[in-house]
Design an enzyme around this catalytic site. Sequence first.
Site, PDB file in Angstrom:
ATOM      1  N   HIS A 188      -1.429 -13.845   7.322  1.00 53.43           N
ATOM      2  CA  HIS A 188      -2.545 -14.751   7.011  1.00 53.43           C
ATOM      3  C   HIS A 188      -2.027 -15.852   6.096  1.00 53.43           C
ATOM      4  CE1 HIS A 188      -6.210 -12.011   7.995  1.00 53.43           C
ATOM      5  NE2 HIS A 188      -5.329 -12.049   8.956  1.00 53.43           N
ATOM      6  N   TYR A 220     -14.070 -14.723   1.403  1.00 48.53           N
ATOM      7  CA  TYR A 220     -14.598 -14.275   0.108  1.00 48.53           C
ATOM      8  C   TYR A 220     -15.849 -15.111  -0.146  1.00 48.53           C
ATOM      9  CZ  TYR A 220     -10.374 -11.631  -0.990  1.00 48.53           C
ATOM     10  OH  TYR A 220      -9.356 -10.700  -0.979  1.00 48.53           O
ATOM     11  N   TYR A 275      -2.715 -14.862  -5.330  1.00 48.64           N
ATOM     12  CA  TYR A 275      -3.089 -14.035  -4.183  1.00 48.64           C
ATOM     13  C   TYR A 275      -1.863 -13.613  -3.367  1.00 48.64           C
ATOM     14  CZ  TYR A 275      -6.330 -12.187  -0.739  1.00 48.64           C
ATOM     15  OH  TYR A 275      -7.036 -11.331   0.076  1.00 48.64           O
ATOM     16  N   LYS A 306      -4.897  -6.510  -5.368  1.00 49.74           N
ATOM     17  CA  LYS A 306      -3.650  -6.333  -6.131  1.00 49.74           C
ATOM     18  C   LYS A 306      -3.203  -4.878  -6.294  1.00 49.74           C
ATOM     19  CE  LYS A 306      -2.219 -10.365  -7.085  1.00 49.74           C
ATOM     20  NZ  LYS A 306      -2.191 -10.602  -5.643  1.00 49.74           N
ATOM     21  N   PRO A 338     -10.868  -4.391  -6.821  1.00 50.98           N
ATOM     22  CA  PRO A 338     -10.191  -4.730  -5.566  1.00 50.98           C
ATOM     23  C   PRO A 338     -10.269  -6.207  -5.169  1.00 50.98           C
ATOM     24  CG  PRO A 338     -12.227  -3.537  -5.143  1.00 50.98           C
ATOM     25  CD  PRO A 338     -12.038  -3.543  -6.615  1.00 50.98           C
TER      26      PRO A 338
HETATM   27  C1  LIG Z   1     -11.730   0.489  -1.163  1.00 51.12           C
HETATM   28  C2  LIG Z   1     -10.444   0.073  -1.768  1.00 51.12           C
HETATM   29  C3  LIG Z   1      -9.909  -1.130  -1.370  1.00 51.12           C
HETATM   30  C4  LIG Z   1      -8.699  -1.521  -1.904  1.00 51.12           C
HETATM   31  N1  LIG Z   1      -8.182  -2.712  -1.477  1.00 51.12           N
HETATM   32  C5  LIG Z   1      -6.966  -3.084  -1.934  1.00 51.12           C
HETATM   33  C6  LIG Z   1      -6.342  -4.279  -1.406  1.00 51.12           C
HETATM   34  O1  LIG Z   1      -6.860  -5.005  -0.551  1.00 51.12           O
HETATM   35  N2  LIG Z   1      -5.109  -4.587  -1.859  1.00 51.12           N
HETATM   36  C7  LIG Z   1      -4.457  -3.804  -2.784  1.00 51.12           C
HETATM   37  O2  LIG Z   1      -3.328  -4.135  -3.156  1.00 51.12           O
HETATM   38  N3  LIG Z   1      -5.032  -2.668  -3.291  1.00 51.12           N
HETATM   39  C8  LIG Z   1      -6.266  -2.268  -2.882  1.00 51.12           C
HETATM   40  N4  LIG Z   1      -6.819  -1.100  -3.336  1.00 51.12           N
HETATM   41  C9  LIG Z   1      -6.101  -0.269  -4.324  1.00 51.12           C
HETATM   42  C10 LIG Z   1      -5.058   0.632  -3.680  1.00 51.12           C
HETATM   43  O3  LIG Z   1      -5.624   1.447  -2.683  1.00 51.12           O
HETATM   44  C11 LIG Z   1      -4.396   1.502  -4.765  1.00 51.12           C
HETATM   45  O4  LIG Z   1      -4.003   0.663  -5.830  1.00 51.12           O
HETATM   46  C12 LIG Z   1      -3.167   2.255  -4.232  1.00 51.12           C
HETATM   47  O5  LIG Z   1      -3.571   3.334  -3.411  1.00 51.12           O
HETATM   48  C13 LIG Z   1      -2.303   2.795  -5.367  1.00 51.12           C
HETATM   49  O6  LIG Z   1      -1.261   3.607  -4.848  1.00 51.12           O
HETATM   50  P1  LIG Z   1      -0.765   4.870  -5.665  1.00 51.12           P
HETATM   51  O7  LIG Z   1       0.319   5.475  -4.838  1.00 51.12           O
HETATM   52  O8  LIG Z   1      -0.489   4.474  -7.053  1.00 51.12           O
HETATM   53  O9  LIG Z   1      -2.025   5.850  -5.750  1.00 51.12           O
HETATM   54  P2  LIG Z   1      -2.743   6.659  -4.587  1.00 51.12           P
HETATM   55  O10 LIG Z   1      -2.686   5.923  -3.313  1.00 51.12           O
HETATM   56  O11 LIG Z   1      -4.080   7.021  -5.126  1.00 51.12           O
HETATM   57  O12 LIG Z   1      -1.847   7.955  -4.431  1.00 51.12           O
HETATM   58  C14 LIG Z   1      -1.844   8.978  -5.411  1.00 51.12           C
HETATM   59  C15 LIG Z   1      -1.588  10.304  -4.725  1.00 51.12           C
HETATM   60  O13 LIG Z   1      -1.497  11.311  -5.752  1.00 51.12           O
HETATM   61  C16 LIG Z   1      -2.124  12.485  -5.281  1.00 51.12           C
HETATM   62  N5  LIG Z   1      -2.530  13.287  -6.450  1.00 51.12           N
HETATM   63  C17 LIG Z   1      -3.568  13.071  -7.279  1.00 51.12           C
HETATM   64  N6  LIG Z   1      -3.593  14.013  -8.245  1.00 51.12           N
HETATM   65  C18 LIG Z   1      -2.548  14.831  -8.005  1.00 51.12           C
HETATM   66  C19 LIG Z   1      -2.044  15.986  -8.654  1.00 51.12           C
HETATM   67  N7  LIG Z   1      -2.628  16.497  -9.753  1.00 51.12           N
HETATM   68  N8  LIG Z   1      -0.961  16.599  -8.149  1.00 51.12           N
HETATM   69  C20 LIG Z   1      -0.340  16.102  -7.044  1.00 51.12           C
HETATM   70  N9  LIG Z   1      -0.784  15.010  -6.378  1.00 51.12           N
HETATM   71  C21 LIG Z   1      -1.866  14.376  -6.857  1.00 51.12           C
HETATM   72  C22 LIG Z   1      -3.279  11.991  -4.424  1.00 51.12           C
HETATM   73  O14 LIG Z   1      -3.637  12.968  -3.470  1.00 51.12           O
HETATM   74  C23 LIG Z   1      -2.701  10.730  -3.792  1.00 51.12           C
HETATM   75  O15 LIG Z   1      -2.182  10.940  -2.493  1.00 51.12           O
HETATM   76  C24 LIG Z   1      -8.032  -0.687  -2.844  1.00 51.12           C
HETATM   77  C25 LIG Z   1      -8.575   0.528  -3.233  1.00 51.12           C
HETATM   78  C26 LIG Z   1      -9.790   0.915  -2.715  1.00 51.12           C
HETATM   79  C27 LIG Z   1     -10.365   2.242  -3.138  1.00 51.12           C
END
Ligand SMILES: Cc1cc2nc3c(=O)[nH]c(=O)nc-3n(C[C@H](O)[C@H](O)[C@H](O)COP(=O)(O)OP(=O)(O)OC[C@H]3O[C@@H](n4cnc5c(N)ncnc54)[C@H](O)[C@@H]3O)c2cc1C
Length: 398
Positions: free
Chosen positions: A80, A209, A393, A305, A301
């Site tokens: 995009h 947006y 962005y 980011k 969100p």
């Molecule tokens: C609706 C929505 C829309 C979003 N849109 C965007 C977007 O457009 N762009 C963007 O950049 N970000 C977006 N985000 C944010 C993005 O999804 C998160 O920032 C991202 O998932 C972070 O990755 P992570 O690996 O840090 O955490 P997570 O993806 O949450 O992974 C953490 C993992 O740890 C595991 N876990 C938790 N506790 C434990 C434990 N005690 N022991 C072992 N495992 C555990 C969980 O099961 C999970 O699989 C959005 C989030 C949501 C909810």
Amino acid sequence: MTDPLVRSERTRVAIVGGGPAGLLLSHLLHLSDIDTVVIDTRDVATIATTHRAGILERDSVRLLVDSGASSRVLVDGHEHQGIDLRFAGGSHRIDFADLVGASCWLYPQTEVFIDLHATRTGDGGDLRYGVTDVAVHDVEGRLGLPAVTFTDAEGVARRVEADLVVGADGSRSMCRALVPDRQQFFREYPFAWFGVLVEAPPSAPELIYARSAEGFALISQRTESVQRMYFQCDPGEDASTYSDDRIWHELQTRLAGSDGFTLKEGPVIERTVLPFRSFVQTPMHHGRLLLAGDAAHTVPPTGAKGLNLALADVRVLAEHIELALLKDDDDALAAYTDRALARVWKAQHFSYWMTTMLHRGAEASEFDERRQVGELASIVSSRAGSTYLAEGYTGWPR
Ligand SMILES: Cc1cc2nc3c(=O)[nH]c(=O)nc-3n(C[C@H](O)[C@H](O)[C@H](O)COP(=O)(O)OP(=O)(O)OC[C@H]3O[C@@H](n4cnc5c(N)ncnc54)[C@H](O)[C@@H]3O)c2cc1C
């Protein structure tokens, strides 16, 4: 004393959380011949089907492609080159390509996870999904090596000892509570997003947006037949009480304008209310423990980011772990927090700014409403304003 019923193992880095941050870190460390074990409480199918982020910054795509984690993003993702800001009944394109010579990619987080999981599995990565009773021990290394204990998916109690433990366990992290001298910064917002997945053709080629007197809406795409959309709602709203008709009414009202734009409608196949907040914890390191991704910070969100910050943390963290484990650089772990948080706070500001510029405050006065439209008009009518948005962005250069 070691329990004879607990199977003991040894690795270099135990990673708690096998989401995008945990899996990409495992992949990057594997490229440097550093062994890891990834431990996650959820199962693979659940993570692969939970819809979350959708937008990747330019450098997130580069990292996934250049590290060999995903080549599919270039084939199945959609580049995009801009977004539409829609307010006061009209649309205004922010042209990323023209303003900053960059673009972003629409590629759902579910696909990022599927690619990372396939890459690690293909490389013989040690991944333990569907585990229970996870606990992290002795991150100061006072009694020897830190360890993670858990019960695996087959019910076997296990203990993994490691040189380092990384908490990549998401926004409800238990690992972050193991940093005793932590400082936490929060901002709550008086609204949430009502997110829907709908069976309908795309209504626009790029993300829209929208700010309206009724509140914010975001129109994004997934495939030719399934779309992702959001509209601002109260955090206490019950998604199950909304009929399809009501959802389409909320969305159409927020997008309506003198240009006659309307969304293409279809059945709503998934609906959820997503409360959000801004959060940062510092430091992201204590003893032999390091934090990455949502475990250390979350953003609303609106700026897209969260996933990008998780990937950016991990790129930096992999370098610091390599220095510590391969070059015996004792200061490398302590230097991680400042480097990671420099980007995190820029992203916090950008996400806060996008959120407050586009959402309707609970107590918004007529003055607030008109000031907000004035702010949006300033952004779209000024090359400097539009460039600031485009830079943030698509992602600041690393
Ligand atoms: C609706 C929505 C829309 C979003 N849109 C965007 C977007 O457009 N762009 C963007 O950049 N970000 C977006 N985000 C944010 C993005 O999804 C998160 O920032 C991202 O998932 C972070 O990755 P992570 O690996 O840090 O955490 P997570 O993806 O949450 O992974 C953490 C993992 O740890 C595991 N876990 C938790 N506790 C434990 C434990 N005690 N022991 C072992 N495992 C555990 C969980 O099961 C999970 O699989 C959005 C989030 C949501 C909810």
